[in-house]
Design an enzyme around this catalytic site. Structure first.
Site, PDB file in Angstrom:
ATOM      1  NE  ARG A 160      -0.569  54.734  17.135  1.00  0.00           N
ATOM      2  CZ  ARG A 160      -1.690  55.124  16.521  1.00  0.00           C
ATOM      3  NH1 ARG A 160      -1.900  54.824  15.255  1.00  0.00           N
ATOM      4  NH2 ARG A 160      -2.619  55.795  17.192  1.00  0.00           N
ATOM      5  CG  ASN A 201      25.375  20.893  39.776  1.00  0.00           C
ATOM      6  OD1 ASN A 201      26.484  21.301  40.106  1.00  0.00           O
ATOM      7  ND2 ASN A 201      25.194  19.963  38.849  1.00  0.00           N
ATOM      8  CE  LYS A 239      29.810  19.634  39.315  1.00  0.00           C
ATOM      9  NZ  LYS A 239      29.134  20.884  39.184  1.00  0.00           N
ATOM     10  CB  SER A 254      27.140  16.024  36.397  1.00  0.00           C
ATOM     11  OG  SER A 254      28.086  15.713  35.404  1.00  0.00           O
TER      12      SER A 254
END
Lengths: 461, 461, 461, 461
Positions: free
Chosen positions: A319, A287, A284, A278
């Site tokens: 087409r 994650n 952190k 983080s």
């Protein structure tokens, strides 16, 4: 293209949401090479049938050799032309031997070249995607085997339900991956099909050799030959979109499980490797970055697939004016994004650590009430289902309110004691008591995987 | 449900965009019957394995007999319950023999019953859809045969390109329909699969008889038995959504061709039967109402299919809180809308009249310039491709400006006269000159259709 | 319609995913009443301008009075007509006075009647939806106020990040709801617009009174008058689809938070009321059934909205053959599903109990590491950011490994002790230390809500 | 990024489906610049409030100056990080003055920087798109004025209905474009909003200065300041997606009209400029290439918009694991594709030639039956509506069968002669008779356009 080198969608790759290797194989310059490959193969096929001479075919093949086209100029001219084939042919005509020029692109139309080149790129992408799916399946198979008995709470509507094992979860992942590989294998020859029709699908210039030529071209390119041209019948593309939808569905489900199981409060799996961290919070660490990226890529793939689903039936006459051209971008982009989602999930699952005792701890944190069904079943034999369910309902309330194990509460209950011994209660309250079918289910999934792995590998060589 | 009889979506049927017969088979009351059928079959399967007694199974079967449930009460209670199974079981317990009550729904969870009942409804719908696709294919095959040589201009980007025939158009429709039938046949056994897992997929209550019971239940219901439960792995549903996407793609394309070819200024086909008319204009007779409805239904089906695609990978843990329940509505609705689109297209195509000489007249209205490619090819042999294309380009301008047939302009041109006789020019300028491959392509599509019709009929009986 | 009473999609209502009251207002029979209302208003408007006589207008009004149409017959006839207006007019002509018949539907086309009737239904639905959004906002405002200081862990990528409060979460919900109400209010007069153009948008029959008539009709129906007809320019419908997309986005987010926060292992909110229970597990009490239904309905709404987005630009010439007719079903269905999602979310949020100390307990379960950012900031003043972050990173590892509070670990650390006192560490490690902006944010959201509630209530009366 | 220069999606630009200029402004390198701009602005805002020193802010601003970041290295590192901000900060910390490093990114989280930078890019794109919409509107206004009286058949369900004028068609296009510009103007300040919340939206590091800082940052960047952070409430993004959906809807409709009206058999407009031609057919000159590209781009944009719609409500807790990151690619891509569709449509419409007498000729080709409504109205006054409609129905059949003008047939009819003179019949059969409201409608649309152009230009400067 020069300017496009700083293009807006590099972000896809920079963000790691696309597959770099598939992106390279599906790039614009490679697409040009593929178109040249188709022109050369068309010439060889025509030469074999005597429609043009061998010398002409050789001259064309030389002009179409890799690296002889000015891609930057081509890109510039293509942006205002109806199709990139027209400026490509202009360049080829400048470099091809004079007698070959007449035979170049003979009887074909731009769509034939673009569409067949595109199919060659689809083939490369499908092969890469399936390889990665196979590797992912192999890893899931190993996880299923290793964690047959690793307890965790099954959860419905995010509420703890009954005990399951991580091996069973991995086996369900495996089963879904294997089903997708089966579909890839089945659809490959249906989708990997030559498009050759000429201006409006009559193969008109080839007199009565049209269908033979389609077969020859298919053989040259190792693709299937269709019954008839499919310039405006795009159900093959929609079928492919369906195949890819199935794949990103399975990717998203597995990635979601990884994210949910690695949630702080659940913690039954842990991601390893570079997890992103983080920019704000030193703590952190866990994650689930790869699963996150897999899910982002799956969403992005679905966006391009929706283009293919939406455009498929809107091809006017011989087409379309828009619906077909949207495929030029949406199809390769869908493949790159799908491949990216599979790759990132592969990284996530390869790096997955099962936190062995956390599932059991989570079961314990609800005082064993997840065995209520088993306890009710044990009591039901004597008390009848209704009475047993009501009684267990009461015991559950006591367990949760008093924060005591359900087994202990049940063993202390007089009504229970009338019909079950302490050991019988303990047996019913053992989370493993209800897992006797799990190993057989895991084995079934693993066997199916091995069967398919053998078959599919043969198909894709 | 009583109130819902004036429900908002009756409009679908009132507007004729849904299939009435499929809607009936997929209705809420029929769904209830199907759930009862699953409960009864589950009991019989358990009895066969000795999990419950034969008497219990018979008691359950009687309670589950059609017509014994108060559907209105059920609907009311279901609207606030987590699932319709809970109030259904409450009613069954009121009417079933006492000793059967304990055995009722034994070891199953609501999702098992809803999902398997839903698969039974999917089977009915797929059978009906495939039957209609087959009938439509048969009609296209006949049109292809009959109109092998009926000229019309091929059109790319809405501009006349080269001559084609209506038979070729119908053969392309046929080819696409046949490919969809092949996919229906292939996916049927993969999708038509029992779901039985118990509370969270462990089959925990059945001790070690879980997988055997799944097989027995599958046999009872004539469905496939899966390797393991698929409560939260919905890729089978997404595979089905892909199949239906393919079908509505083909419906939309064919219906669009019908609308475009019946446009006032094109007029190459004409719709018959009640065409709707106009509330304002007495001359409005030829509205392609059925093709219009088919396209509307196809769009509506795609909406429900997008729900299935979007939800498929968002099933958390062992049961989703939202993504699965959305299937309850989106899946039957997608089938009803798909079936409706196929039915309305069937009506449109059965009523289609090919206006035999209008295509030729439309070709003539552009003075034969649609043979420019053939003329350039004829000239190219002597002049080289570049010079030939340039020369024909000039002639085309003259023809369009002076409003004279290209053949006539070419025959009058000195540069042409040096290399081609009048007859050779006329031959190149004959719209039929470029159609020599058409019949073989039509035959290929018709043969493929017959092969598939044989096989598929066997699959679906 | 009679048969449709057993229709396939009753399931929506039976399952509680649609709004019963909105469904009734958008039902097929009510749609017929709305069409009659438009015919009558058109007659009155024409009489006022002298285009028809007052007597004719009165005769038409009488014929259009509620209850005089045979709806079952109409439904049957509409299914094969191009539009329901044609058989409706046929019935009206049977009952209207002879001299009024000529004036009936004078100068209008079916689309005018259907589209304007549909807009009247849209108005009813928008009013109902906005009312429910307002009630939901009010409840969120109260929750935000009450739980300003109720701690829980903020979570990013499902990992605990930093402490937040439940009041802040509710304020974010509130802010989103208010933004959606603002958009509803802004788009209402843009979307609630009369459609009157005649056969192809020229208002041709009205000589030079066309625009005046449009204004009169708009006044009669209390709708806006457009600059010019919008029969084939459906961007207004797409704008509405965008408004509804915004609403279901917010519903889905809030419902997802409810589901996630009520997960067994998180447990920070608890649902009350009839929670559905389980057909298998006696302990299953806290299923977030209403949030689940809200999410299912939001997904289903998105499916219909995708039809509107996809069809909006595909209206050929002056009336589409398919794209417009798809609106007949998708638009009311989208509104019913959107309304259902809002209603079920309303029930969920009204019944929500915040489990006051669970958030704090969840924060404690990670040993206070969620204050790592604050601790690093406190240390950073002396040590510099990099060193501080590294040091806190070390402390976090110790706290998690040794299962000790981060504050305690930090207080015991010599490097920390050099720059911070025990009290300073404790202050930084207090989860409330970082919440000083929260109340002001909550106040801002609540004030904005009150402002909008006042304004919007005025708009919708 | 180096490798990505040969990226797969360059094809978008090479094919001319994206806006080159918008792509450049939304490119990955520019995004990096925008992130640096946000970091610098954040520092300045903090310095103003005394949170950091002026010297720190200046140091940060210097480090964030354009051109100082190694973008290739950044891209490589970002692909495996959770976000590109982390490696960006790492580079900044290497070059920023030591005392500034502590203040860099102070209190922010990656999402704050990415999201706000993204909003700056959105602003650039919206401005460019609106400018192009304005230019397109101006051209449509001129076409509406010039071709007020240029006849062509209005067409419903592709069948000729009643006469309209090309000016009316252009005015309807204009009206739709103007409505979209109004919505862009209204949503701009709602969407162009700063995101700043810190790790999980509490602004925790800023003590009680959080909201003041958000306001300062907004002022620095000339964006709006939100009531509270919106990291996980993405309804603003969905609102923007709705705005873009409206735009591509209008683009697709106009482009479709261009394609349909330029169809060979219709021929009422003609495209000019480089039209692409054909690789096979010398006569192919009038391909509506730009309209085709506009439609392809609109489809592609819708694909990315579906990602935004689908992801908006799936943001778990305070930051999503996938749903948010998908925005990184889908949002800029949607803008580039939308801008591309508008640009290509601009080219198409600027180059449009109205073929003045072709519409009248097309009306004549159906023998004037498109005036049947007017003739029936004229007869209705005497005969009553029913009889008049029946009579005109008969006359229409005669006209079409005998290929004679309806007026002539009517004049020769005895029943007609009883109530209308030859001149009255001729007047009713004049296609211009029903066009008396057209000029006023065109004027209304043009006036509205001028009003909006004035207002909007003020908004966007």
């Amino acid at each position: 293209v020069a300017d496009a080198s700083h293009g807006w969608d590099d972000g896809l790759l920079a963000a790691g949401f696309g597959s770099q290797s598939v992106a390279e194989r599906l790039s614009w310059p490679v697409r040009v090479e593929r178109m040249l490959e188709v022109e050369a193969a068309l010439a060889r096929a025509q030469a074999r049938l005597g429609i043009i001479t061998e010398a002409q075919a050789e001259g064309i093949a030389r002009a179409c050799a890799p690296g002889r086209i000015d891609v930057a100029r081509l890109a510039e001219e293509a942006a205002t032309a109806a199709s990139p084939v027209i400026p490509l042919l202009a360049q080829l005509r400048e470099t091809a031997p004079e007698d070959a020029v007449t035979a170049l692109h003979h009887g074909a139309t731009s769509q034939d070249i673009i569409a067949t080149a595109s199919i060659l790129q689809v083939r490369d992408a499908l092969t890469a995607i399936d390889l990665e799916l196979g590797s992912l399946a192999e890893r899931c198979s190993a996880l299923a085997d290793e964690h047959r008995a690793t307890l965790l709470p099954g959860r419905t509507l995010k509420q703890q339900a009954v005990p399951i094992t991580f091996g069973l979860v991995a086996a369900r992942w495996l089963g879904a991956l294997v089903r997708r590989r089966e579909q890839v294998a089945w659809s490959r020859p249906r989708v990997l099909t030559v498009q050759l029709g000429g201006a409006a699908g009559t193969l008109g210039v080839y007199r009565d050799q049209g269908r033979a030529l389609v077969s020859e071209l298919a053989r040259e390119l190792d693709l299937a030959a269709p019954d008839l041209p499919w310039h405006a019948e795009r159900d093959r593309v929609v079928e492919l979109a369906g195949v890819l939808s199935g794949i990103v569905t399975v990717v998203a489900k597995i990635a979601r499980d990884v994210v949910d199981l690695s949630a702080t409060e659940v913690g039954e799996v842990r991601v390893t490797g570079p997890s992103g961290g983080s920019s704000a919070m030193p703590h952190k660490r866990g994650n689930p970055t790869d699963a996150m990226a897999a899910r982002a890529a799956a969403r992005l793939a679905a966006g391009e697939l929706s283009v293919l689903f939406g455009a498929g039936g809107e091809h006017e006459h011989e087409r379309a004016a828009g619906a077909w051209q949207a495929e030029w971008v949406a199809l390769p982009s869908a493949l790159v994004r799908t491949a990216g989602s599979v790759e990132r999930l592969g990284t996530a699952v390869r790096g997955l650590q099962v936190v062995a005792d956390r599932g059991a701890a989570n079961l314990a944190s609800t005082f064993g009430v997840t065995t209520s069904e088993a306890l009710a079943a044990a009591l039901g034999a004597s008390l009848g289902r209704g009475a047993a369910q009501a009684l267990v309902g009461d015991l559950v309330v006591v367990a949760l309110t008093e924060r005591r194990p359900l087994v202990e509460v049940a063993q202390a209950d007089e009504r229970v004691a009338e019909v079950l011994t302490h050991d019988e209660v303990a047996a019913a309250g053992d989370p493993r008591a209800s897992l006797s079918n799990v190993s057989a289910m895991i084995d079934a999934a693993r066997t199916h995987h091995l069967d398919v792995a053998g078959t599919v590998d043969e198909v894709t060589r």
